[in-house]
Design an enzyme around this catalytic site. Structure first.
Site, PDB file in Angstrom:
ATOM      1  N   TYR A  58       0.835  -1.199   0.000  1.00  0.00           N
ATOM      2  CA  TYR A  58       0.000   0.000   0.000  1.00  0.00           C
ATOM      3  C   TYR A  58       0.868   1.247   0.000  1.00  0.00           C
ATOM      4  O   TYR A  58       1.596   1.516   0.959  1.00  0.00           O
ATOM      5  CB  TYR A  58      -0.938   0.016   1.211  1.00  0.00           C
ATOM      6  CG  TYR A  58      -1.867  -1.175   1.327  1.00  0.00           C
ATOM      7  CD1 TYR A  58      -2.107  -2.024   0.251  1.00  0.00           C
ATOM      8  CD2 TYR A  58      -2.506  -1.465   2.523  1.00  0.00           C
ATOM      9  CE1 TYR A  58      -2.957  -3.107   0.360  1.00  0.00           C
ATOM     10  CE2 TYR A  58      -3.352  -2.554   2.650  1.00  0.00           C
ATOM     11  CZ  TYR A  58      -3.567  -3.380   1.564  1.00  0.00           C
ATOM     12  OH  TYR A  58      -4.420  -4.461   1.685  1.00  0.00           O
ATOM     13  N   HIS A 116       0.612 -11.821   1.136  1.00  0.00           N
ATOM     14  CA  HIS A 116      -0.440 -11.051   0.466  1.00  0.00           C
ATOM     15  C   HIS A 116      -1.200 -11.881  -0.575  1.00  0.00           C
ATOM     16  O   HIS A 116      -2.416 -11.764  -0.697  1.00  0.00           O
ATOM     17  CB  HIS A 116       0.164  -9.802  -0.169  1.00  0.00           C
ATOM     18  CG  HIS A 116      -0.771  -8.651  -0.225  1.00  0.00           C
ATOM     19  ND1 HIS A 116      -0.370  -7.350  -0.136  1.00  0.00           N
ATOM     20  CD2 HIS A 116      -2.122  -8.589  -0.359  1.00  0.00           C
ATOM     21  CE1 HIS A 116      -1.417  -6.550  -0.212  1.00  0.00           C
ATOM     22  NE2 HIS A 116      -2.486  -7.288  -0.353  1.00  0.00           N
TER      23      HIS A 116
END
Length: 282
Positions: A58, A116
């Site tokens: 992010y 992830h």
């Protein structure tokens, strides 16, 4: 510290977390928004939303820096979740990525560290790295993200694979495929399911069925969508908002107690899956 007015989920390692947390996807990408993002997270913590989800992906680490600023002086009040890129998820790469995340968040530990999504590195290497980090006290527990049922079965067949405490997936009223097999499988094994994009990036707020139910409670459609997820055993919803007022609105979703009639209406508007479906991702 858990707010006793919030529903909770107890992870398989015995740690209890709120069933509603704070997402940070798309934070840390614009310096002009940084202070507002920090304030939104701090306000959420004040309201009992003490689980914060982030990732090295992010904002290329920017979101973790926002989180670090938001939790400054109150690290012990929050439950931190972050994620390692799949291409960093070799044994040595996972450990190095974790060290970078710790530095960006200015903390000595991550409470829950996730892969992830699956990449080219063998799962056994990633699990070995996670276990090393856990023994060193740099992470409290580990899990995965975007794993379908086959992935999870493969993971749990590995040595130490059963130490996985969570799987973070795309799950909301318009994306209910996980309910057919993945969610019940995880529930049977005490593996928490973290629901990202729980209001479909805001688009569910325009749904007529949600609007109709929300009016009866003087609530918002987004609050109904979040309340639906909080009705599910072992599910943690992690909506993201960069605005303190919207964070407060999300928090109020915990006060909604949907009736069986409401849930039937939601099933009619958003039919649950009747067959296995490919895991969706965004």
């Amino acid at each position: 510290m858990i707010d006793d007015t919030l529903p909770t989920v107890t992870l398989s390692n015995g740690v209890t977390v709120p069933a509603l947390g704070l997402g940070t996807w798309q934070m840390g990408e614009d310096a002009r928004a940084a202070q507002r993002e920090v304030e939104a997270l701090r306000h959420g913590i004040d309201l009992g939303l003490t689980l914060i989800d982030t990732a090295e992906m992010y904002g290329q680490g920017g979101a973790e820096e926002i989180v670090g600023e938001a939790i400054s002086g109150r690290r012990d009040d929050v439950f931190l979740v972050s994620k390692v890129y799949p291409w960093n998820a070799s044994r040595e790469g996972t450990i190095a990525a974790c060290e970078r995340s710790l530095k960006r968040m200015k903390t000595d530990r991550i409470d829950l560290y996730l892969l992830h999504w699956r990449g080219e590195h063998p799962l056994a290497e990633t699990v070995d790295a996670f276990e090393t980090l856990r023994r060193q006290g740099k992470i409290g527990a580990w899990g995965v993200s975007n794993f379908d049922l086959g992935d999870m079965q493969e993971l749990l067949a590995l040595p130490d694979g059963g130490n996985c405490v969570a799987n973070q997936v795309l799950y909301n009223l318009s994306r209910r495929g996980v309910e057919y097999d993945l969610l019940p499988w995880c529930q049977e094994r005490g593996i928490a399911v973290m629901a990202y994009s729980p209001i479909e990036q805001g688009s569910l707020a325009r749904n007529e069925a949600l609007i109709h139910i929300a009016k009866a409670y003087q609530a918002t459609p987004a609050q109904v969508a979040l309340a639906f997820l909080m009705e599910r055993e072992g599910v943690v919803a992690i909506p993201k908002s960069s605005h303190a007022a919207r964070v407060a609105e999300n928090r109020e979703a915990a006060a909604l107690d949907l009736t069986d009639e409401d849930l039937d209406a939601l099933d009619a508007a958003f039919p649950p899956p009747s067959r296995p479906m490919p895991l969706e991702m965004i």
